[in-house]
Motif scaffolding. Structure first.
Motif, short mmCIF file in Angstrom:
data_model
loop_
_atom_site.label_atom_id
_atom_site.label_comp_id
_atom_site.label_asym_id
_atom_site.label_seq_id
_atom_site.Cartn_x
_atom_site.Cartn_y
_atom_site.Cartn_z
N ARG A 1 -4.84 -16.03 28.64
CA ARG A 1 -3.53 -15.55 28.21
C ARG A 1 -3.12 -16.33 26.98
O ARG A 1 -3.23 -17.54 26.96
CB ARG A 1 -2.48 -15.77 29.30
CG ARG A 1 -2.51 -14.72 30.36
CD ARG A 1 -1.37 -14.90 31.32
NE ARG A 1 -1.44 -16.25 31.90
CZ ARG A 1 -0.42 -16.87 32.47
NH1 ARG A 1 0.75 -16.30 32.52
NH2 ARG A 1 -0.57 -18.07 32.99
N ILE A 2 -2.62 -15.64 25.98
CA ILE A 2 -2.10 -16.31 24.79
C ILE A 2 -0.66 -16.66 25.09
O ILE A 2 0.19 -15.79 25.28
CB ILE A 2 -2.23 -15.41 23.55
CG1 ILE A 2 -3.70 -15.12 23.29
CG2 ILE A 2 -1.57 -16.09 22.34
CD1 ILE A 2 -3.95 -14.09 22.22
N GLU B 1 -9.03 -13.40 12.65
CA GLU B 1 -9.18 -12.06 13.23
C GLU B 1 -10.40 -11.98 14.15
O GLU B 1 -10.33 -11.39 15.22
CB GLU B 1 -9.27 -11.02 12.13
CG GLU B 1 -7.94 -10.78 11.44
CD GLU B 1 -8.00 -9.67 10.42
OE1 GLU B 1 -8.83 -8.75 10.58
OE2 GLU B 1 -7.21 -9.72 9.47
N LYS B 2 -11.51 -12.59 13.74
CA LYS B 2 -12.72 -12.58 14.58
C LYS B 2 -12.49 -13.32 15.88
O LYS B 2 -12.95 -12.90 16.94
CB LYS B 2 -13.89 -13.20 13.82
CG LYS B 2 -14.36 -12.39 12.65
CD LYS B 2 -15.47 -13.10 11.92
CE LYS B 2 -15.87 -12.31 10.68
NZ LYS B 2 -16.88 -13.00 9.88
N PHE B 3 -11.77 -14.43 15.81
CA PHE B 3 -11.49 -15.22 17.00
C PHE B 3 -10.67 -14.42 18.00
O PHE B 3 -10.97 -14.39 19.19
CB PHE B 3 -10.77 -16.53 16.62
CG PHE B 3 -10.54 -17.44 17.78
CD1 PHE B 3 -11.58 -18.20 18.29
CD2 PHE B 3 -9.29 -17.53 18.37
CE1 PHE B 3 -11.38 -19.06 19.37
CE2 PHE B 3 -9.08 -18.37 19.45
CZ PHE B 3 -10.12 -19.13 19.94
N GLY C 1 -10.12 -10.92 22.89
CA GLY C 1 -9.81 -9.61 23.43
C GLY C 1 -10.82 -9.10 24.43
O GLY C 1 -10.57 -8.15 25.17
N HIS C 2 -12.00 -9.72 24.49
CA HIS C 2 -13.05 -9.32 25.42
C HIS C 2 -12.90 -9.96 26.80
O HIS C 2 -13.67 -9.68 27.70
CB HIS C 2 -14.43 -9.64 24.83
CG HIS C 2 -14.80 -8.70 23.72
ND1 HIS C 2 -14.27 -8.81 22.46
CD2 HIS C 2 -15.59 -7.61 23.70
CE1 HIS C 2 -14.75 -7.85 21.71
NE2 HIS C 2 -15.55 -7.10 22.43
N PHE C 3 -11.91 -10.82 26.96
CA PHE C 3 -11.64 -11.44 28.25
C PHE C 3 -10.47 -10.72 28.91
O PHE C 3 -9.60 -10.17 28.23
CB PHE C 3 -11.30 -12.92 28.10
CG PHE C 3 -12.45 -13.75 27.61
CD1 PHE C 3 -13.34 -14.32 28.50
CD2 PHE C 3 -12.65 -13.97 26.25
CE1 PHE C 3 -14.40 -15.09 28.06
CE2 PHE C 3 -13.71 -14.73 25.79
CZ PHE C 3 -14.59 -15.28 26.71
N SER C 4 -10.43 -10.74 30.22
CA SER C 4 -9.31 -10.09 30.93
C SER C 4 -8.07 -10.97 30.83
O SER C 4 -8.15 -12.16 30.54
CB SER C 4 -9.67 -9.88 32.40
OG SER C 4 -9.61 -11.10 33.11
#
Length: 72
Positions: free
Chosen positions: A29-30, A14-16, A21-24
């Motif tokens: 992209r996942i 979850e932390k990862f 999530g802080h990157f555009s």
């Protein structure tokens, strides 16, 4: 753009993803998410893989290809 495959421990998962999530969307992209599977389990799950390996093992050695002749 580069592609990286990571094995992430459940304790920081979850932390990862919070960090990602802080990157555009243009930066990261996942592409795929899945549970870790050993190489052996993955290969066995591929249709025809086990049979293909068995056939290759049965092939006479003189019919094989040397490393030098492979185009890496």
């Amino acid at each position: 753009m580069k592609t990286v495959t990571l094995k992430i421990d459940n304790s920081i998962y979850e932390k990862f993803f919070w960090l990602l999530g802080h990157f555009s969307k243009n930066e990261i992209r996942i592409l795929e998410q899945s549970d870790y599977e050993s190489d052996d389990a993955y290969l066995r799950s591929q249709t025809g893989m086990v049979e293909s390996i068995k056939e290759a093992r049965a092939e006479p050695e003189h019919c094989g290809v040397t490393l030098e002749s492979l185009d890496w």
